[in-house]
Design an enzyme around this catalytic site. Sequence first.
Site, PDB file in Angstrom:
ATOM      1  NE  ARG A 242     -20.262  45.846  32.639  1.00 17.21           N
ATOM      2  CZ  ARG A 242     -21.315  46.145  33.136  1.00 17.21           C
ATOM      3  NH1 ARG A 242     -22.215  45.226  33.759  1.00 17.21           N
ATOM      4  NH2 ARG A 242     -21.588  47.225  33.293  1.00 17.21           N
ATOM      5  CD  GLU A 271     -23.818  40.836  28.023  1.00 13.68           C
ATOM      6  OE1 GLU A 271     -24.302  41.955  28.025  1.00 13.68           O
ATOM      7  OE2 GLU A 271     -23.312  40.473  29.206  1.00 13.68           O
ATOM      8  CG  HIS A 291     -26.443  42.511  31.066  1.00 13.76           C
ATOM      9  ND1 HIS A 291     -24.924  42.704  30.564  1.00 13.76           N
ATOM     10  CD2 HIS A 291     -26.381  43.378  32.258  1.00 13.76           C
ATOM     11  CE1 HIS A 291     -24.624  43.875  31.090  1.00 13.76           C
ATOM     12  NE2 HIS A 291     -25.297  43.883  32.400  1.00 13.76           N
TER      13      HIS A 291
END
Length: 327
Positions: A242, A271, A291
Amino acid sequence: MEEEFSISTIKSTKKWKILVTPKEVGESLKYLPGELLKNVELIPTGGRISDTEKLIDLLNDKEAVVLDLEAITSETLKRCANLKIISRFGEGCDAIDLKSAKNNGVRVAKTRAVSSFAVARHTMSLILALTHRITENDRNLKNGIWKRTPNVSDESATLGIIGCGEVGKAVAGLSKAFGFRIIIYSNIHSSPEYEFAGSLEELVEKSEIVSLHLPLTSETRNIISKDMVETLKGKYLVNTARGKLVDEEAVLYSLDINEMLGYATDVFLREPISGISGELAMHPKVICTPHISALDRNTNAKVTERAVTNALHCLNHEHEKVISYVV
């Protein structure tokens, strides 16, 4: 190890409405067993919903949602009275107000361990890209520069793994096969074949490369703090967990003054990237991906089936078959 789950025992007298926000689920629907689809009306949004009011409107008449990374707030839960289950497409639940979900009688489930090995493979690709200077050498050659810089020797490098869950253990196994020495810092000592550090500081001191594999909690947030970044001088950092585990401003500064050797990440504070995350992504000593560590066709199909199955088991009151509840 992945846990077994079955669709053969799902029985329903009702066709449940399930909102589906991850784009990847929509692309994987054709791989779902037909028997599963008989019990559900899946309603894809085509991708993540960033507007809270739009998300509330879409959820208003749904009993379940297969959720990407949208924030589910107390207000959202209060206004979506029909919602019974939030089934995460993945493992992280840090964007969901879990206390409010519990107070509103909404269950939350995650697709535990389905994508662990995919994340571990991606982690290894980032580690090797850093230590073998793949992007740097590629960029040099594209600019007509023939510069041969030695790779980091795997036989002399120690990989420090922070977190020994499914992903951390998989990374340890893959790294060992590549010749890295392994040291782990975790409150779970489930792998006796590896050395465990007594503290985070000890792990960093003994490692050339540090790899993060922790969930985001109040205890782990910013675990790679400004002070910790200062101890990473002459080392590499990898993050496929994360973005909020890392102080991005401190990492950027360390890279700018040539202290940290490099940073490889699949996750960011913001993000899609903007602000400090965007600056970090543009740095020449950073290797980054958007991601996607768990995104491949096979893993997507497995995670999709697990997320939909979790939702259906919950709606049909087959709670013992859900893998696994968070709330």
